[in-house]
Design a protein around this motif. Structure first.
Motif: not given
Length: 342
Positions: A113-129
């Protein structure tokens, strides 16, 4: 009466496996979702299949993944599919953690969407980096069961992210001197200008911990009474903030012990046993119940790398009189395994 479905039901086992991997067509997807909506038991079955898939994936791949590389692979997949279908696929793939981040779809959505101001989120599951490269080229390693929320582009006077869990930050210094700010639970805030540090701030936990490796950082928080206080950390120092009492404690620590997790290791150097249980709990997504308070006085020295939890606990039993017993978790909503310690 509804028939009880089990893993022996080959049709539903196959459907759920393909559904979890994003491989069902639209008709199958609708049929599976309608079936899942009929009972909590069926949704629990799907969660077990997801965890089994995750376990198999963990055995076949390194514990630490690069988020940006994984997202590039999925991006190619999304570009070949109709958007509505691709969005659902990305969500399911991320949820099962064949990618190490649950927020993969959000990043992809931002790119499309090329929306530079949108928020992103990264998540990890148990046991993972997972490793995340931020828009300013700062590098963040997320520990197990953690999330990092950040903008697609740092456009203001400061670079601000929100952490829920544990992460190791290697922050790039910028010529303009824009501060890098990490927001944590309990209204905590870590502010830096270019440095390496570790933050441990899981939601629901009483303590927030910040350990400085290089550089200089300020930790600030709003206490129970509403007033703000702050402390400055120097390399080799760890700050522990007690959110219930509104108190901060700063002490010298072994940085290697505090940050070894980012390299897939567990390192103990005369580490108190209670702290070891906390570290193991984060790493393996389990909860320890300490039955013998006297064990808190024990300390241990040692290193573990790439070993399963039963093997780690066996080493503690062999070197001491400590015993562990796996027990059933009565809370159906809590997927953590309980382990009693004697």
């Amino acid at each position: 009466m509804q028939r009880r479905m089990t893993m022996k039901d080959e049709y539903w086992e196959d459907c759920l496996l393909r559904y979890a991997n994003g491989e069902t067509d639209e008709a199958e997807t609708a049929r599976v979702e309608a079936w899942l909506a009929e009972s909590d038991e069926r949704r629990a079955l799907l969660r077990r299949i997801q965890l089994l898939s995750l376990a198999a994936d963990l055995q076949a791949n390194p514990a630490t993944r690069r988020v940006d590389e994984a997202l590039r692979r999925v991006h190619g997949r999304l570009r070949r599919r109709r958007w509505g279908r691709a969005w659902r696929v990305a969500q399911r793939v991320a949820a099962v953690m064949f990618l190490p981040v649950l927020g993969a779809a959000l990043w992809l959505y931002a790119g499309l969407t090329a929306q530079a101001d949108c928020m992103l989120e990264a998540r990890t599951m148990p046991g993972m980096n997972a490793t995340v490269v931020l828009p300013d080229s700062s590098v963040v390693v997320l520990n197990s069961s953690s999330s990092l929320r950040y903008p697609a582009r740092f456009s203001g006077r400061s670079r601000e992210v929100t952490l829920r869990g544990e992460a190791y930050f290697d922050v790039r210094r910028q010529p303009a001197g824009r501060p890098f700010i990490v927001h944590t639970p309990h209204r905590g805030r870590v502010e830096v200008r270019g440095t390496e540090f570790n933050v441990d701030a899981y939601p629901g936990e009483r303590f927030v911990r910040a350990t400085l490796v290089t550089g200089l950082v300020d930790f600030a928080c709003v206490g129970p009474g509403g007033g703000e206080s702050s402390r400055t950390l120097r390399p080799g120092e760890r700050l522990v903030y007690d959110a219930e009492r509104g108190e901060m404690d700063v002490s010298r620590v072994n940085v290697e012990v505090e940050t070894a997790w980012k390299d897939g290791k567990l390192v103990f150097r005369k580490t108190p046993f209670e702290e070891i249980l906390w570290m193991l709990g984060k790493r393996y997504n389990v909860r320890f119940i300490l039955k013998n308070e006297a064990l808190k006085q024990h300390t241990f020295t040692g290193e573990f790398e790439g070993q399963h939890l039963p093997r780690v606990l066996e080493q503690f039993s062999l070197s001491s009189d400590i015993r562990f017993r796996w027990v059933e978790n009565a809370d159906a909503k809590d997927e953590k395994q309980l382990i009693e310690v004697y």
